[in-house]
Write a protein that holds these residues in place. Sequence first.
Motif, mmCIF file in Angstrom:
data_model
loop_
_atom_site.group_PDB
_atom_site.id
_atom_site.type_symbol
_atom_site.label_atom_id
_atom_site.label_comp_id
_atom_site.label_asym_id
_atom_site.label_seq_id
_atom_site.Cartn_x
_atom_site.Cartn_y
_atom_site.Cartn_z
ATOM 1 N N PRO A 159 -3.648 1.261 -4.016
ATOM 2 C CA PRO A 159 -3.771 0.214 -5.041
ATOM 3 C C PRO A 159 -5.105 0.177 -5.785
ATOM 4 C CG PRO A 159 -2.592 -0.665 -3.160
ATOM 5 C CD PRO A 159 -3.056 0.713 -2.763
ATOM 6 N N VAL A 160 -6.232 0.246 -5.079
ATOM 7 C CA VAL A 160 -7.522 0.187 -5.759
ATOM 8 C C VAL A 160 -7.715 1.410 -6.655
ATOM 9 C CG1 VAL A 160 -10.041 0.196 -5.469
ATOM 10 C CG2 VAL A 160 -8.620 -1.260 -3.996
ATOM 11 N N ARG A 161 -7.357 2.568 -6.162
ATOM 12 C CA ARG A 161 -7.478 3.787 -6.968
ATOM 13 C C ARG A 161 -6.559 3.725 -8.190
ATOM 14 N NH1 ARG A 161 -8.069 5.393 -1.627
ATOM 15 N NH2 ARG A 161 -10.031 6.503 -1.204
ATOM 16 N N TYR A 162 -5.408 3.115 -8.028
ATOM 17 C CA TYR A 162 -4.487 2.924 -9.156
ATOM 18 C C TYR A 162 -5.159 2.081 -10.249
ATOM 19 C CZ TYR A 162 -0.444 0.920 -11.656
ATOM 20 O OH TYR A 162 0.447 0.488 -12.610
ATOM 21 N N LEU A 163 -5.776 0.966 -9.855
ATOM 22 C CA LEU A 163 -6.479 0.137 -10.833
ATOM 23 C C LEU A 163 -7.640 0.894 -11.466
ATOM 24 C CD1 LEU A 163 -6.680 -3.395 -9.136
ATOM 25 C CD2 LEU A 163 -4.928 -2.499 -10.672
ATOM 26 N N TRP A 192 0.836 -1.210 0.000
ATOM 27 C CA TRP A 192 0.000 0.000 0.000
ATOM 28 C C TRP A 192 0.869 1.259 0.000
ATOM 29 C CZ3 TRP A 192 -0.465 4.148 3.303
ATOM 30 C CH2 TRP A 192 -1.610 4.946 3.163
ATOM 31 N N LYS A 193 1.881 1.275 0.875
ATOM 32 C CA LYS A 193 2.751 2.447 0.998
ATOM 33 C C LYS A 193 3.558 2.665 -0.280
ATOM 34 C CE LYS A 193 6.227 2.240 3.893
ATOM 35 N NZ LYS A 193 7.039 2.231 5.150
ATOM 36 N N GLU A 194 4.052 1.570 -0.872
ATOM 37 C CA GLU A 194 4.848 1.688 -2.088
ATOM 38 C C GLU A 194 3.991 2.165 -3.260
ATOM 39 O OE1 GLU A 194 8.304 1.512 -4.456
ATOM 40 O OE2 GLU A 194 7.928 1.660 -2.298
ATOM 41 N N ALA A 195 2.732 1.727 -3.321
ATOM 42 C CA ALA A 195 1.828 2.200 -4.376
ATOM 43 C C ALA A 195 1.620 3.708 -4.257
ATOM 44 C CB ALA A 195 0.491 1.468 -4.300
ATOM 45 N N CYS A 196 1.430 4.171 -3.020
ATOM 46 C CA CYS A 196 1.241 5.605 -2.803
ATOM 47 C C CYS A 196 2.488 6.382 -3.238
ATOM 48 C CB CYS A 196 0.928 5.881 -1.338
ATOM 49 S SG CYS A 196 -0.684 5.273 -0.800
ATOM 50 N N ARG A 197 3.662 5.811 -2.988
ATOM 51 C CA ARG A 197 4.909 6.483 -3.379
ATOM 52 C C ARG A 197 5.104 6.459 -4.894
ATOM 53 N NH1 ARG A 197 9.707 5.550 -5.187
ATOM 54 N NH2 ARG A 197 9.359 3.298 -5.337
#
Length: 438
Positions: free
Chosen positions: A232-236, A221-226
Amino acid sequence: MQDMDMTKKNKIYIKNALLPGQTVGDVLITENKITHVGTVPESECQGAEVLDGTDKAVIPGFANTHTHAAMTYFRGYGDDLDLMDWLNNMVWPVEAHLTPEDVYWGSKMACVEMIKSGTTAFLDMYTFPEGTAQAVEESGMRAVLSYTMFDQGNEERAKLDRENLDKYLNDFRGFSDRVQFSVGPHAIYTVSGKQLKYAHEFAKEHDLLVHLHLSETYVEWKEACRKYGTTPVRYLNNLGILSPRLVLAHSLWMDSEELQMLADNGCSTVHNPASNMKLASGYRFRFDEMRKKGIKLGIGTDGCSSSNTLDMTTAMRLASFLAKAWSGDPKAAPARDVFESATKTGYEILRVNGGEISVGSVADLCLVDLTVPEMTPVHNLISNMVYSACGSFIDTTIVNGKILMRNRVVEGEEEVREQFLKHCHDLFERSKKTTNKK
């Protein structure tokens, strides 16, 4: 004139068994479907094989909606480590030496374990899916099998994965309809955004499921935000790949807005409580909130390496107890809801009309021994199955109208165990030789 033997239908007549509704009755299976429940007309039972259900219960078979079947080789190997340490330094170096034959025998062993603990269908993600497919076909089980995409931003590997999707889609046409193909991008940290979109479009074109690990750990989760500037869900969602064909394993680190995104787009999630707890990935899986939002929610065991068992009764019990513990609410994740996730909803996720003891459902079901102390008395069968049972209480397993286990015996299981142990030894010996050279 047609031979009468050619027109005779295969039937199984289960007599005098306890049904999930707490009534004693009969079940008739004709070919691969349940055709009568409760009282079966005598005229319909002619020529049927009779199974005595006295002191037994009939339940729908379990759908294990997140597994890595051939990871039976890793049971007890690399325990008590952080997730990424475990993957990078223990699992992936050995997996690099796997062959299709290894995957075949590892999956054969997994099928025996699942059949003996009441699982009749599963959703899998692993390398060399043709090996798992052959194992499933021979076992008589039902499965949706994902080819693992794993490009890590490498265009050469991404191209290979795209080519393999076409290859495996074609190869799977040679199997029965019990064995289905799906797309399995491993995770957002191992598959590029471009490749994730390709997987989505490929699945859409061919009407396949997409099986993806998501929001499993806080580190992810933290790495996705970085890396992506969002969760992650918002990224998808930004990639435009949330859809009813998307099945998300783990789904731990999500907020209410993200859950609503999943609900609005018809996505499914899979709770893997044993794996999540053992790897300390997280424990606040929002079981009740997901169900209230209308998200299809399945139960999974994950692989034997991270949960050490493919027993769905263990997964159900942990799912319910865990929800009660972290929420402080004894009414959280009630037995009936958890059981439904492991049966009916699991089958819905796999897009199969099953997971129920009802007329018209596929005949994937089990007989449970009620004489064992842990199942006595049966004030509530479903409560007993979630809170008291273990897989060894399954007496008979039937899939697609065929008996795969009778009186706890699976045909050929000793040979499977012998071959599995041989391949396990050879696999780890090959891995050791490479490690020693380095």
